[in-house]
Design an enzyme around this catalytic site. Sequence first.
Site, PDB file in Angstrom:
ATOM      1  N   THR A  95       4.373   4.768 -14.310  1.00  0.00           N
ATOM      2  CA  THR A  95       3.200   5.276 -15.503  1.00  0.00           C
ATOM      3  C   THR A  95       4.891   5.293 -16.421  1.00  0.00           C
ATOM      4  O   THR A  95       5.347   5.032 -16.441  1.00  0.00           O
ATOM      5  CB  THR A  95       2.906   6.745 -15.850  1.00  0.00           C
ATOM      6  OG1 THR A  95       3.654   7.164 -15.662  1.00  0.00           O
ATOM      7  CG2 THR A  95       1.416   6.845 -14.716  1.00  0.00           C
TER       8      THR A  95
ATOM      9  N   GLU B 154       3.130   0.547 -11.524  1.00  0.00           N
ATOM     10  CA  GLU B 154       4.467   0.633 -11.494  1.00  0.00           C
ATOM     11  C   GLU B 154       5.383   1.460 -12.159  1.00  0.00           C
ATOM     12  O   GLU B 154       5.665   0.826 -12.528  1.00  0.00           O
ATOM     13  CB  GLU B 154       5.060  -0.749 -11.920  1.00  0.00           C
ATOM     14  CG  GLU B 154       3.835  -2.134 -11.148  1.00  0.00           C
ATOM     15  CD  GLU B 154       4.228  -2.758  -9.963  1.00  0.00           C
ATOM     16  OE1 GLU B 154       4.271  -1.877  -9.295  1.00  0.00           O
ATOM     17  OE2 GLU B 154       3.451  -3.922  -9.577  1.00  0.00           O
TER      18      GLU B 154
ATOM     19  N   GLU C  80      -1.786   6.948  -2.613  1.00  0.00           N
ATOM     20  CA  GLU C  80      -2.117   7.843  -2.366  1.00  0.00           C
ATOM     21  C   GLU C  80      -3.298   8.592  -2.479  1.00  0.00           C
ATOM     22  O   GLU C  80      -2.759   8.930  -4.293  1.00  0.00           O
ATOM     23  CB  GLU C  80      -2.163   8.116  -0.927  1.00  0.00           C
ATOM     24  CG  GLU C  80      -1.236   7.666  -0.297  1.00  0.00           C
ATOM     25  CD  GLU C  80      -0.517   8.500   1.290  1.00  0.00           C
ATOM     26  OE1 GLU C  80      -1.014   9.599   1.165  1.00  0.00           O
ATOM     27  OE2 GLU C  80       0.342   7.878   1.881  1.00  0.00           O
TER      28      GLU C  80
ATOM     29  N   ALA D  90       0.485  -2.092   0.338  1.00  0.00           N
ATOM     30  CA  ALA D  90       0.399   0.587  -0.159  1.00  0.00           C
ATOM     31  C   ALA D  90       0.812   1.413  -0.186  1.00  0.00           C
ATOM     32  O   ALA D  90       1.408   1.429   0.791  1.00  0.00           O
ATOM     33  CB  ALA D  90      -0.667  -0.077   1.566  1.00  0.00           C
TER      34      ALA D  90
ATOM     35  N   ILE E 299      -5.156  -0.015  -4.027  1.00  0.00           N
ATOM     36  CA  ILE E 299      -4.433  -1.516  -3.790  1.00  0.00           C
ATOM     37  C   ILE E 299      -4.960  -2.540  -3.868  1.00  0.00           C
ATOM     38  O   ILE E 299      -5.520  -3.252  -3.586  1.00  0.00           O
ATOM     39  CB  ILE E 299      -4.347  -1.274  -1.878  1.00  0.00           C
ATOM     40  CG1 ILE E 299      -3.898   0.300  -2.287  1.00  0.00           C
ATOM     41  CG2 ILE E 299      -3.129  -1.954  -1.618  1.00  0.00           C
ATOM     42  CD1 ILE E 299      -2.503   1.147  -2.311  1.00  0.00           C
TER      43      ILE E 299
ATOM     44  N   GLY F 160      -3.344  11.396  -3.076  1.00  0.00           N
ATOM     45  CA  GLY F 160      -2.318  12.816  -3.319  1.00  0.00           C
ATOM     46  C   GLY F 160      -1.491  12.549  -3.688  1.00  0.00           C
ATOM     47  O   GLY F 160      -0.325  13.060  -3.805  1.00  0.00           O
TER      48      GLY F 160
HETATM   49  C1  LIG Z   1      -5.845  -1.548 -10.488  1.00  0.00           C
HETATM   50  C2  LIG Z   1      -4.288  -0.616 -10.537  1.00  0.00           C
HETATM   51  C3  LIG Z   1      -3.840  -1.646  -9.284  1.00  0.00           C
HETATM   52  C4  LIG Z   1      -3.325  -0.813  -8.473  1.00  0.00           C
HETATM   53  N1  LIG Z   1      -2.392  -1.455  -7.649  1.00  0.00           N
HETATM   54  C5  LIG Z   1      -1.456  -1.086  -6.768  1.00  0.00           C
HETATM   55  C6  LIG Z   1      -1.000  -2.221  -5.600  1.00  0.00           C
HETATM   56  O1  LIG Z   1      -1.265  -3.141  -5.418  1.00  0.00           O
HETATM   57  N2  LIG Z   1      -0.546  -0.890  -4.491  1.00  0.00           N
HETATM   58  C7  LIG Z   1      -0.050   0.420  -4.798  1.00  0.00           C
HETATM   59  O2  LIG Z   1       0.592   1.376  -4.060  1.00  0.00           O
HETATM   60  N3  LIG Z   1      -0.536   1.265  -5.683  1.00  0.00           N
HETATM   61  C8  LIG Z   1      -0.885   0.838  -6.774  1.00  0.00           C
HETATM   62  N4  LIG Z   1      -1.566   1.599  -8.217  1.00  0.00           N
HETATM   63  C9  LIG Z   1      -1.425   2.629  -8.257  1.00  0.00           C
HETATM   64  C10 LIG Z   1      -0.569   2.870  -9.425  1.00  0.00           C
HETATM   65  O3  LIG Z   1       0.989   2.551  -9.133  1.00  0.00           O
HETATM   66  C11 LIG Z   1      -0.817   4.465  -9.570  1.00  0.00           C
HETATM   67  O4  LIG Z   1      -2.594   4.578  -9.940  1.00  0.00           O
HETATM   68  C12 LIG Z   1       0.122   5.030 -10.817  1.00  0.00           C
HETATM   69  O5  LIG Z   1       1.249   5.019 -10.351  1.00  0.00           O
HETATM   70  C13 LIG Z   1      -0.260   6.494 -11.115  1.00  0.00           C
HETATM   71  O6  LIG Z   1      -0.419   7.256  -9.958  1.00  0.00           O
HETATM   72  P1  LIG Z   1      -1.866   8.001 -10.249  1.00  0.00           P
HETATM   73  O7  LIG Z   1      -3.233   7.717 -10.509  1.00  0.00           O
HETATM   74  O8  LIG Z   1      -1.891   8.838  -9.390  1.00  0.00           O
HETATM   75  O9  LIG Z   1      -1.282   9.218 -11.592  1.00  0.00           O
HETATM   76  P2  LIG Z   1      -0.863  10.047 -11.735  1.00  0.00           P
HETATM   77  O10 LIG Z   1       0.444  10.537 -10.565  1.00  0.00           O
HETATM   78  O11 LIG Z   1      -1.606  11.282 -11.155  1.00  0.00           O
HETATM   79  O12 LIG Z   1      -0.691  11.055 -12.920  1.00  0.00           O
HETATM   80  C14 LIG Z   1      -1.156  11.358 -13.724  1.00  0.00           C
HETATM   81  C15 LIG Z   1      -0.925  11.533 -15.134  1.00  0.00           C
HETATM   82  O13 LIG Z   1       1.121  12.845 -15.522  1.00  0.00           O
HETATM   83  C16 LIG Z   1       1.477  11.821 -15.721  1.00  0.00           C
HETATM   84  N5  LIG Z   1       2.485  12.125 -14.760  1.00  0.00           N
HETATM   85  C17 LIG Z   1       2.404  12.924 -13.350  1.00  0.00           C
HETATM   86  N6  LIG Z   1       4.060  13.034 -13.468  1.00  0.00           N
HETATM   87  C18 LIG Z   1       4.639  13.177 -14.096  1.00  0.00           C
HETATM   88  C19 LIG Z   1       5.930  13.994 -14.233  1.00  0.00           C
HETATM   89  N7  LIG Z   1       6.268  14.241 -13.733  1.00  0.00           N
HETATM   90  N8  LIG Z   1       6.404  14.365 -15.915  1.00  0.00           N
HETATM   91  C20 LIG Z   1       5.477  13.602 -16.808  1.00  0.00           C
HETATM   92  N9  LIG Z   1       4.010  13.583 -16.223  1.00  0.00           N
HETATM   93  C21 LIG Z   1       3.894  13.208 -15.516  1.00  0.00           C
HETATM   94  C22 LIG Z   1       1.237  10.291 -15.139  1.00  0.00           C
HETATM   95  O14 LIG Z   1       2.988   9.790 -15.881  1.00  0.00           O
HETATM   96  C23 LIG Z   1      -0.123   9.976 -16.099  1.00  0.00           C
HETATM   97  O15 LIG Z   1      -0.077  10.236 -17.018  1.00  0.00           O
HETATM   98  C24 LIG Z   1      -3.072   0.433  -8.756  1.00  0.00           C
HETATM   99  C25 LIG Z   1      -3.556   1.813  -9.785  1.00  0.00           C
HETATM  100  C26 LIG Z   1      -4.902   1.111 -10.330  1.00  0.00           C
HETATM  101  C27 LIG Z   1      -5.536   1.541 -11.427  1.00  0.00           C
END
Ligand SMILES: Cc1cc2nc3c(=O)[nH]c(=O)nc-3n(C[C@H](O)[C@H](O)[C@H](O)COP(=O)(O)OP(=O)(O)OC[C@H]3O[C@@H](n4cnc5c(N)ncnc54)[C@H](O)[C@@H]3O)c2cc1C
Length: 386
Positions: A369, A367, A126, A123, A157, A128
Amino acid sequence: MIRDPSRLEALLVSTRRFVCETAIPNEALVEERDEIPEPIVDEMRRLGLFGWSIPEEYGGAGLTTEELCLANMEISRCSVAFRARCGTNTGIGAEAIIQDGTAEQKRTYLPRLASGEMTGCLAVTEPGAGSDLLGGLATTAVEDDGGFVLNGTKRYITNAPIADVFTVIARTDPGKHGASSTTTFLIERGTPGLSTGKPHKKMGQEGSPVSEVYFENCRVPNSSVLGGVPGRGFASVMKSLNKQRINLASLCTGPAIRLLDESLAHARTRRQSGKAIGEFQLVQAMLADCKVEIEAARALILDTARKRDRGEDVTLEVSMCKYYASEMCGRVADRAVQILGGAGYCEDIGGAVPRLYRDVRLFRLYEGTSQIHQLNIAKLLLKGVS
Ligand SMILES: Cc1cc2nc3c(=O)[nH]c(=O)nc-3n(C[C@H](O)[C@H](O)[C@H](O)COP(=O)(O)OP(=O)(O)OC[C@H]3O[C@@H](n4cnc5c(N)ncnc54)[C@H](O)[C@@H]3O)c2cc1C
């Protein structure tokens, strides 16, 4: 590194048999029920699928990175839900314990994660804190009376709704923002103050439950601190994620292989204008592009896995693997829908192809983006890493 080719071959054959004889015939049922029936999970336990990456001394298979990647390419040729069910145990839900857990933490959790008796999860994310995990981390763990009190919300998660043990990162020094202000905890379900939300309604991967995790004045003893030392949370999570990136890259390759198989079967049998559509050169071009990209991903992943097994630093390579393989899988899925035509868009006719098209979309998001991996790769190149 492959330690014993005949032992690995036996594992790959039994995995292939599970995929062909149990998982694929039950894909539609899992999608409809949005869960994997318990007898199938039991079969996965018996096959040892939960413990692939856990050391043998704790009851796992102790696979090397290369062996794990090859096994992943087999288990991922069916709906993603199957490997997601065991994937947190043989992945992000166990890796931090393997890397940084105390002897006691390893003895307590790894055997039960390896057998599948317990389900683990990681986990980190979050509301934010997504791509900017460190800057956005808002869950706090405040020292109090020989332990810590956690407050905050984790989002998206995997396996949280069914998890027994949660690996959780929180900020233990709320006045600071650096990595040393973070600590990772191992917290069991049933601990007062820990609860999980309703599973998110996702666009794919039905059968793989994902939810929020809430901490409301959740009190944990000092023995819950991963490795026993506060201030190392971010480092532990990054070690897990670095391993997970190559893991996930190989898990992107299996679905692409399956999608190409489905496309080939359709191209051979579907007839238009008096010919099998596979005789049309524009369809052939799509098939060829799929094959070339799958083999390129496979070669990059296995080369990186061997380097990792030799102890080389593969920070750059794992980012390349995760970025390329997840994008490759998305392109292959898109071509598969194109080759199936209308059947690729209709769930009741296209079978695995539309389901996998939706399943694999997630690969480019979690893991790290694709954009975050592009940034990592470029940053390392500019630093002189090659
Ligand atoms: C089904 C599912 C399962 C998941 N499982 C887990 C889990 O088991 N444990 C866990 O901890 N998390 C988990 N996640 C979370 C996942 O790792 C995050 O969704 C991911 O890291 C992206 O974060 P965010 O969704 O907040 O997107 P954001 O970080 O808000 O990104 C949104 C967009 O902005 C872009 N962006 C953001 N920052 C930058 C930057 N600096 N430069 C350029 N582009 C940028 C991103 O590439 C993306 O296109 C899961 C998510 C989903 C949907």
